[in-house]
Design an enzyme around this catalytic site. Structure first.
Site, PDB file in Angstrom:
ATOM      1  N   ASP A 192      27.896 -63.790 -59.818  1.00 44.90           N
ATOM      2  CA  ASP A 192      27.347 -63.876 -58.467  1.00 44.90           C
ATOM      3  C   ASP A 192      28.023 -62.918 -57.504  1.00 44.90           C
ATOM      4  O   ASP A 192      29.209 -62.610 -57.657  1.00 44.90           O
ATOM      5  CB  ASP A 192      27.540 -65.295 -57.905  1.00 44.90           C
ATOM      6  CG  ASP A 192      26.762 -66.344 -58.648  1.00 44.90           C
ATOM      7  OD1 ASP A 192      25.751 -65.996 -59.270  1.00 44.90           O
ATOM      8  OD2 ASP A 192      27.165 -67.513 -58.594  1.00 44.90           O
ATOM      9  N   LYS A 193      27.286 -62.522 -56.482  1.00 40.22           N
ATOM     10  CA  LYS A 193      27.814 -61.655 -55.433  1.00 40.22           C
ATOM     11  C   LYS A 193      29.053 -62.286 -54.796  1.00 40.22           C
ATOM     12  O   LYS A 193      30.009 -61.600 -54.456  1.00 40.22           O
ATOM     13  CB  LYS A 193      26.727 -61.421 -54.381  1.00 40.22           C
ATOM     14  CG  LYS A 193      27.145 -60.605 -53.196  1.00 40.22           C
ATOM     15  CD  LYS A 193      25.994 -60.345 -52.237  1.00 40.22           C
ATOM     16  CE  LYS A 193      25.603 -61.552 -51.443  1.00 40.22           C
ATOM     17  NZ  LYS A 193      26.416 -61.813 -50.259  1.00 40.22           N
TER      18      LYS A 193
END
Length: 187
Positions: A46-47
């Protein structure tokens, strides 16, 4: 034999080479860090997460790493809000029921604050009245935001998530934004 890149993905970086969502987007991608043709991420991060990403130029190896049917272990350091009790840790170790079904059991231990730990930009929010703790958590499936959802399910919202190992490959001392070649057979 495929070639492997180990990359320390910083917080806020997308785990892909282009940002197809918005033309001219300012969101950083892997292409800001890795300029090796023919490599593709073997799985996502995930970012909002940081740590180890494995990239390879071998499609079969990429599938073995990313496909949940191979049950490749992924280990994370997880900073959570609150203090874990035995019931929360046992629930994670048994597997918890999320909206998309019951998770496989996780290996979970409470640990001391990792050292060394690089600063995150932006920093994790700090609240004087709410304690936080660190967990070492290993899972063998890869649902979307799974570790975050699992810890939230047991009342421990995730503040920071760092992947430190994928299968045989370890983050070790790789600095945020840095990468190096590794072999398919080991670190």
């Amino acid at each position: 034999m495929g070639r492997v890149i180990l990359f320390h993905k910083p917080f806020g970086v997308l785990s892909q080479f282009t940002d197809k969502g918005t033309a001219g987007s300012p969101r950083p991608t892997l292409s800001a860090y890795i300029d090796e043709p023919g490599f593709y991420p073997a799985g996502r991060l995930d970012k909002d997460s940081e740590g180890l990403m494995v990239l390879t130029d071998d499609g079969k190896l990429q599938a073995r790493i990313a496909n949940p049917k191979f049950k490749m272990a992924k280990t994370y350091l997880v900073q959570v809000e609150g203090t874990p009790d035995a019931a929360a840790l046992e629930a994670l170790q048994r597997g918890v029921t999320l909206k998309d079904g019951v998770t496989k059991p996780a290996e979970v231990d409470q640990i001391e604050t990792p050292d060394p730990l690089w600063p995150r930009n932006p920093p994790v929010r700090f609240r004087k009245t709410v304690p936080d703790a660190w967990l070492r958590m290993t899972i063998r499936e890869g649902r979307n935001r799974q570790v975050r959802r699992m810890t939230a399910h047991v009342g421990l919202p995730c503040l920071r998530l760092i992947r430190v190992q994928v299968g045989i490959w370890k983050l070790n001392t790789l600095s945020p934004g840095a990468w190096r070649f590794a072999s398919e057979g080991g670190p």
